[in-house]
Design an enzyme around this catalytic site. Sequence first.
Site: not given
Length: 186
Positions: A95-96, A138
Amino acid sequence: LFFSEKEVQFELSVSTKGKTRVGVVSARTLSWNRIPSEYRVLYINELTTSKLSTAESYIDELTGIPRRPLFDQRMKEAIALADENKGIFGLLFLDLDDFKLINDTYGHSAGDLVLKIATQRMQACIRKDDVLARLGGDEFGIILFNVQDIDNMGNIAEKIIQTLEQEIKIEQDQSCFISASIGVST
C-alpha cells in the site's frame, strides 16, 4: 502469443448453431525453475451478454498490469504449481502510504503519473515470471513464483521500499517522494 513475457489479452467470438459466445482470452508463458519445461497458461472467460468494458478488464488501463480478478487467477496458478512441484510461492501486499496527499497536493494527473512510475519501479524489483497486480487505488499485490529462499522475500520487499522512496519528478520544477507498507507471506 504463448511465449509473451507480458499478459496478452484479446477477445474471441465463437459461433455454433446460430449462437455466438464472446470470451476474453488471457495468455501468458510461465517457467518453473525446478523443471526444465515451460508452462503455458491460457484462461478463457465467457462474456455472452456484452463486450468487455474497461471497468471489467483484467488489465489495469492506467498501469498496464493485471487487476484483482487476474491476480486471483494467478494465485490459483501459483498454488497449483507449488503443490505440483513441492515448491513455495510468496505473496507481498503493498500500500502506498498517504497517497491521497499526492492527489490533493499535485492533482490527479500527477497521482496517475506517480502510480505509473511506482509500477515500473516495482516491476524492476521482481522477476519476469512473478506477478505484480493493482488491487485497488494505491494497493498492489505481488506473487513470487518458485521461492528458493524465504529470507529473500524480505530482501525483495526492502528493495521495493527503497526503490519507491526515490524522488519522483512530476513536472519540470516539481517532485515528490512516496513510501510504502508491505506485508509478506508464503
